[in-house]
Design an enzyme around this catalytic site. Structure first.
Site, PDB file in Angstrom:
ATOM      1  CG  HIS A 173      42.652  41.819  28.015  1.00 45.52           C
ATOM      2  ND1 HIS A 173      43.552  41.595  29.051  1.00 45.52           N
ATOM      3  CD2 HIS A 173      43.329  41.513  26.871  1.00 45.52           C
ATOM      4  CE1 HIS A 173      44.695  41.174  28.559  1.00 45.52           C
ATOM      5  NE2 HIS A 173      44.589  41.112  27.239  1.00 45.52           N
ATOM      6  CG  MET A 224      46.483  44.865  37.606  1.00 51.31           C
ATOM      7  SD  MET A 224      45.739  44.544  35.974  1.00 51.31           S
ATOM      8  CE  MET A 224      47.152  44.728  34.927  1.00 51.31           C
ATOM      9  N   GLY A 272      42.502  53.636  37.907  1.00 52.68           N
ATOM     10  CA  GLY A 272      41.033  53.749  37.997  1.00 52.68           C
ATOM     11  C   GLY A 272      40.376  54.658  36.973  1.00 52.68           C
ATOM     12  CB  SER A 273      41.372  56.181  33.749  1.00 55.07           C
ATOM     13  OG  SER A 273      41.728  55.079  32.957  1.00 55.07           O
ATOM     14  CG  ASN A 274      38.755  51.567  31.923  1.00 52.20           C
ATOM     15  OD1 ASN A 274      38.067  51.823  30.944  1.00 52.20           O
ATOM     16  ND2 ASN A 274      40.044  51.242  31.838  1.00 52.20           N
ATOM     17  CG  ASN A 326      38.765  41.828  32.646  1.00 49.60           C
ATOM     18  OD1 ASN A 326      39.053  42.810  33.338  1.00 49.60           O
ATOM     19  ND2 ASN A 326      39.691  41.172  31.964  1.00 49.60           N
TER      20      ASN A 326
HETATM   21  C1  GAR Z   1      43.164  49.267  31.243  1.00 49.83           C
HETATM   22  O1  GAR Z   1      43.809  49.520  30.046  1.00 49.83           O
HETATM   23  C2  GAR Z   1      42.616  47.857  31.268  1.00 49.83           C
HETATM   24  O2  GAR Z   1      42.201  47.388  30.020  1.00 49.83           O
HETATM   25  C3  GAR Z   1      43.827  47.074  31.728  1.00 49.83           C
HETATM   26  O3  GAR Z   1      44.439  47.881  32.702  1.00 49.83           O
HETATM   27  C4  GAR Z   1      44.157  49.258  32.414  1.00 49.83           C
HETATM   28  C5  GAR Z   1      43.571  49.860  33.669  1.00 49.83           C
HETATM   29  O4  GAR Z   1      43.512  51.247  33.584  1.00 49.83           O
HETATM   30  N1  GAR Z   1      43.438  45.819  32.252  1.00 49.83           N
HETATM   31  C6  GAR Z   1      44.212  44.745  32.206  1.00 49.83           C
HETATM   32  O5  GAR Z   1      45.328  44.738  31.710  1.00 49.83           O
HETATM   33  C7  GAR Z   1      43.611  43.502  32.843  1.00 49.83           C
HETATM   34  N2  GAR Z   1      44.325  42.362  32.441  1.00 49.83           N
HETATM   35  P1  GAR Z   1      42.689  52.091  34.660  1.00 49.83           P
HETATM   36  O6  GAR Z   1      43.149  51.626  36.039  1.00 49.83           O
HETATM   37  O7  GAR Z   1      43.071  53.508  34.398  1.00 49.83           O
HETATM   38  O8  GAR Z   1      41.241  51.823  34.440  1.00 49.83           O
END
Ligand code: GAR
Length: 193
Positions: free
Chosen positions: A113, A94, A19-21, A111
């Site tokens: 990616h 995911m 969940g850092s995003n 989204n």
């Molecule tokens: C991020 O790097 C995002 O781009 C990727 O998962 C990570 C989530 O990080 N997303 C995918 O691969 C989707 N196909 P987070 O949970 O720290 O935000």
């Protein structure tokens, strides 16, 4: 219709893990001139670390494992409607949303990616770019359609891959990029509606 003047756009963020995003989107939403407020977080995992950011900011959250896709999606759609959500941001979510969900929600779904789409759709992007000796990688914010990682690109940021880079270093560098890119892309998208 998504745009409204003077009122922040009620946004839901879908997560599955760290969940850092989500954390950076919450931070962004609190700026006065941000166009969004985060009204709901949906997690596909009950122990997702990112849920702590929703709790800390007192944002409503729901857990739904999406195991029975049609039932789960029905529940989620009704939560989104109850909370009057007008845009969804997938952030490390995911699960793949069905065509039916996208059609029924009717409003935009974004989204993020970790690759320079249209290259490297799907999983394990950092391992694949290293294996293929790519010179550049990056991250992309795009609209979600029923085709995986294929919707219209809103914004991309490129990163040069160094000889010493590993999956771990790329993940770290890309995440740092993403924490600025997602809110920038979202604001760009909303400004052009
Ligand atoms: C991020 O790097 C995002 O781009 C990727 O998962 C990570 C989530 O990080 N997303 C995918 O691969 C989707 N196909 P987070 O949970 O720290 O935000």
């Amino acid at each position: 219709m998504v745009k409204s003047i003077g009122k922040k756009i009620n946004t839901a963020v879908f997560i599955s893990g760290r969940g850092s995003n989500l954390k950076s989107l919450i931070k962004h939403s609190k700026f006065k001139n941000s166009q969004i407020k985060i009204g709901l977080v949906i997690s596909s995992k009950k122990d997702a670390k990112g849920l702590k950011y929703a709790k800390k900011s007192k944002i409503n959250f729901f857990i739904n494992n999406f195991k029975n896709k049609s039932i789960s999606e029905k529940h989620v759609l009704s939560q989104l409607s109850k909370e009057k959500i007008r845009i969804i941001c997938l952030a490390g979510f995911m699960k793949i949303l069905s065509k039916n969900f996208i059609k029924k929600f009717k409003k935009p779904i974004l989204n993020i990616h970790p690759s320079l789409l249209p290259k490297y759709k799907g999983l394990n992007t950092h391992a694949r770019v290293i294996k293929n000796k790519e010179k550049f990688t990056g991250s992309t914010v795009h609209l979600v359609t029923s085709k995986l990682d294929s919707g219209k690109i809103i914004l991309q940021k490129k990163l040069k891959i160094l000889k010493i880079d590993t999956v771990k270093t790329l993940e770290k560098k890309i995440l740092k990029i993403e924490h600025k890119l997602y809110s920038k892309a979202l604001e760009k998208f909303l400004a052009n509606l």
